[in-house]
Design a protein around this motif. Sequence first.
Motif, mmCIF file in Angstrom:
data_model
loop_
_atom_site.group_PDB
_atom_site.id
_atom_site.type_symbol
_atom_site.label_atom_id
_atom_site.label_comp_id
_atom_site.label_asym_id
_atom_site.label_seq_id
_atom_site.Cartn_x
_atom_site.Cartn_y
_atom_site.Cartn_z
ATOM 1 N N ARG A 238 71.327 29.402 39.373
ATOM 2 C CA ARG A 238 72.227 28.302 39.492
ATOM 3 C C ARG A 238 73.378 28.713 40.782
ATOM 4 N N GLU B 19 59.942 16.533 37.883
ATOM 5 C CA GLU B 19 60.054 17.715 37.322
ATOM 6 C C GLU B 19 60.063 18.964 38.220
ATOM 7 N N ARG B 20 59.870 18.658 39.475
ATOM 8 C CA ARG B 20 60.172 19.565 40.686
ATOM 9 C C ARG B 20 61.713 19.396 41.214
ATOM 10 N N ARG C 49 64.325 17.684 39.707
ATOM 11 C CA ARG C 49 65.171 17.922 38.889
ATOM 12 C C ARG C 49 65.670 19.392 38.701
ATOM 13 N N PRO C 50 64.737 20.372 38.438
ATOM 14 C CA PRO C 50 65.335 21.597 38.373
ATOM 15 C C PRO C 50 65.878 22.148 39.988
ATOM 16 N N HIS C 51 65.327 21.726 40.882
ATOM 17 C CA HIS C 51 65.796 22.014 42.019
ATOM 18 C C HIS C 51 67.402 21.457 42.426
ATOM 19 N N GLU D 69 69.398 21.119 40.005
ATOM 20 C CA GLU D 69 69.975 21.972 38.920
ATOM 21 C C GLU D 69 70.570 23.276 39.610
ATOM 22 N N THR D 70 69.719 24.152 40.510
ATOM 23 C CA THR D 70 70.023 25.175 41.029
ATOM 24 C C THR D 70 71.108 25.031 41.940
ATOM 25 N N ASN E 52 73.637 22.823 41.118
ATOM 26 C CA ASN E 52 74.882 22.435 40.214
ATOM 27 C C ASN E 52 74.924 21.165 40.316
ATOM 28 N N GLU F 107 73.431 17.339 38.296
ATOM 29 C CA GLU F 107 72.843 17.081 37.243
ATOM 30 C C GLU F 107 72.096 15.676 37.591
ATOM 31 N N ARG G 276 68.407 13.158 35.857
ATOM 32 C CA ARG G 276 67.726 12.980 34.430
ATOM 33 C C ARG G 276 66.512 12.046 34.757
#
Length: 379
Positions: free
Chosen positions: A2, A310-311, A313-315, A317-318, A320, A322, A324
């Motif tokens: 992150r 779901e690709r 969203r984590p991208h 997150e890295t 910082n 949010e 959903r």
Amino acid sequence: MRSQDHDRIYLSPPHLGRHELNYLHKAIEDNWVAPAGPNLTGFERDICEYTGAAHCVALSSGTAAIHLGLKLLGVGPGDEVLCPSFTFVATANPIVYLGASPVFIDSEAETWNLCPERLREAMEDRIRLGRRPKALIIVHLYGMPCKLREILAVAAEFCVPVLEDAAEALGSRYEGQPLGTFGTVGVFSFNGNKILTTSGGGALVTNHADWDQKARFWATQAKDPAPYYQHSEIGYNYRLSNLLAGIGRGQMELLEDRVKRRREIYGWYQQHLNGVSGLSFGPTEPTGGRSNRWLTCVLLNPAETTVTPERLRPHLETRNIESRPLWKPLHLQPLFANAPMYGGEVCTTLFEQGLCLPSGTAMQDSELQRIAEAITGAF
């Protein structure tokens, strides 16, 4: 890993002004920290004035309001209640609290809310099976008005009362009328992520004076009018506290500004992400509807892009940030695996392709730019 280069951008954090402190200080100075008090009655009056509802009961949560609303509609053991599948679980849980069963209905692709055609199909089928629905719950998802004219016409045709879940829709309107006031009972939520927050809380609105009194009775442990503690019915500890109501009073003074800013944020995203292949915005306002745009939502079309929610969203997150997924439909939840469902293709596709983007009203344009750059970078 992150990135720590920037502060975290949350999906929909509380946005307080200075107005709330005035009401809190007054309550503390006057020692009104018990559940009842001037802020509580004032907050209920503020909601009535804003929505046009005749009566309001401020409660500990929107879920509590749905629970009491269904009781007012006479829902009990063995009954069935029609409910959209595409919503948060709190919409349906109170049905089960009362010993009744939910019957789920698919969305339509424009507003993402309850589909009028599927509603008619469900009504006719349940009646054919000898299972006339006791009530219908409608939801204005993400603050978007559902197709009220069509839905209410079906409900009236089959004489089924309507509970209007406007938990996410305070400040939204349909044909100029505030949402929450179309059903026999209306419900709002003031959870920490809502457009107006009391930290935790909710409200029930109705035009029936006797229902207002009954809801207050149930919400305060159903105490009979006696000089001692006497109880003839089951009651609940559901009233909002005077302190939290003070926060709500301050927030009400800012509500129209908050709606304006949420709509601006939606428009900003549309303008700056319009050229991203495979990304589209939704839901769409119905004719005559104005959404508060509580959350900005996007869809990722698998026929046009390999980027999935779901690709992405984590991208984010890295970086910082949010985000959903859209609500997982209730007919897909293990809790309701055996519940009847009418349709399902629309809301399942929305869940598979959708993502909610940060929409907090305190965000600056520089933060929006950071989000947009992170999204375009993923593509």
